[in-house]
Design a protein around this motif. Structure first.
Motif, mmCIF file in Angstrom:
data_model
loop_
_atom_site.group_PDB
_atom_site.id
_atom_site.type_symbol
_atom_site.label_atom_id
_atom_site.label_comp_id
_atom_site.label_asym_id
_atom_site.label_seq_id
_atom_site.Cartn_x
_atom_site.Cartn_y
_atom_site.Cartn_z
ATOM 1 N N ASP A 172 -65.630 124.316 88.800
ATOM 2 C CA ASP A 172 -66.135 125.441 89.593
ATOM 3 C C ASP A 172 -67.131 126.263 88.784
ATOM 4 O OD1 ASP A 172 -64.483 124.719 91.718
ATOM 5 O OD2 ASP A 172 -62.858 126.012 91.024
ATOM 6 N N PHE B 240 -70.616 124.496 88.388
ATOM 7 C CA PHE B 240 -71.453 124.345 89.571
ATOM 8 C C PHE B 240 -71.583 125.596 90.431
ATOM 9 C CE2 PHE B 240 -70.259 119.978 88.528
ATOM 10 C CZ PHE B 240 -71.500 119.379 88.564
ATOM 11 N N LYS B 241 -71.099 126.748 89.967
ATOM 12 C CA LYS B 241 -71.100 127.934 90.812
ATOM 13 C C LYS B 241 -72.500 128.448 91.137
ATOM 14 C CE LYS B 241 -70.508 131.448 87.239
ATOM 15 N NZ LYS B 241 -69.616 132.460 86.697
ATOM 16 N N LYS B 242 -73.492 128.161 90.312
ATOM 17 C CA LYS B 242 -74.841 128.667 90.566
ATOM 18 C C LYS B 242 -75.689 127.721 91.424
ATOM 19 C CE LYS B 242 -76.772 126.912 86.256
ATOM 20 N NZ LYS B 242 -77.403 127.235 85.004
ATOM 21 N N TYR B 243 -75.132 126.586 91.817
ATOM 22 C CA TYR B 243 -75.870 125.611 92.615
ATOM 23 C C TYR B 243 -75.515 125.738 94.097
ATOM 24 C CZ TYR B 243 -76.981 123.408 88.186
ATOM 25 O OH TYR B 243 -77.441 123.164 86.925
ATOM 26 N N THR B 244 -76.484 125.383 94.943
ATOM 27 C CA THR B 244 -76.216 125.318 96.377
ATOM 28 C C THR B 244 -76.195 123.860 96.808
ATOM 29 O OG1 THR B 244 -78.562 125.575 96.851
ATOM 30 C CG2 THR B 244 -77.222 127.560 96.913
ATOM 31 N N LEU B 245 -75.407 123.583 97.807
ATOM 32 C CA LEU B 245 -75.236 122.223 98.296
ATOM 33 C C LEU B 245 -76.489 121.756 99.024
ATOM 34 C CD1 LEU B 245 -73.153 119.925 98.628
ATOM 35 C CD2 LEU B 245 -72.528 120.963 100.793
ATOM 36 N N ASN B 246 -77.058 120.647 98.572
ATOM 37 C CA ASN B 246 -78.216 120.030 99.212
ATOM 38 C C ASN B 246 -77.749 118.718 99.826
ATOM 39 O OD1 ASN B 246 -80.537 118.525 99.807
ATOM 40 N ND2 ASN B 246 -81.706 119.506 98.181
ATOM 41 N N TYR C 99 -78.668 110.289 97.030
ATOM 42 C CA TYR C 99 -78.089 109.855 95.761
ATOM 43 C C TYR C 99 -77.066 108.739 95.946
ATOM 44 C CZ TYR C 99 -76.258 110.024 91.044
ATOM 45 O OH TYR C 99 -75.873 109.690 89.765
ATOM 46 N N LYS D 28 -67.549 122.588 100.664
ATOM 47 C CA LYS D 28 -68.387 122.997 99.530
ATOM 48 C C LYS D 28 -67.607 123.119 98.224
ATOM 49 C CE LYS D 28 -71.830 125.170 102.427
ATOM 50 N NZ LYS D 28 -72.665 126.333 102.684
#
Length: 67
Positions: free
Chosen positions: A5, A8-14, A21, A50
């Motif tokens: 967590d 990856f907390k600063k990333y948004t789901l793409n 991928y 998410k």
């Protein structure tokens, strides 16, 4: 907070990037499986609501326990 967590907390789901991928999408869950290290390990990643979870499975150990 779990390490995954925090990482990856600063990333948004793409979602498009996940599919490109190699993730699959079924019943609202993204999943990705990959064999590693000459098929000795299997990486399993899931993204549900998410939230990223993952497992690294030692295939030789799992197969020896099934005998």
């Amino acid at each position: 907070m779990k390490l995954i967590d925090e990482l990856f907390k600063k990333y948004t789901l793409n979602e498009e990037a996940l599919i490109n991928y190699g993730f699959s999408f079924n019943n609202g869950i993204y999943s990705y499986n990959k064999l590693l290290n000459n098929n000795s390990f299997e990486l399993q990643l899931l993204i549900n609501n998410k939230i990223l979870t993952g497992k690294l499975i030692d295939i030789s150990y799992n197969n020896s326990n099934k005998k």
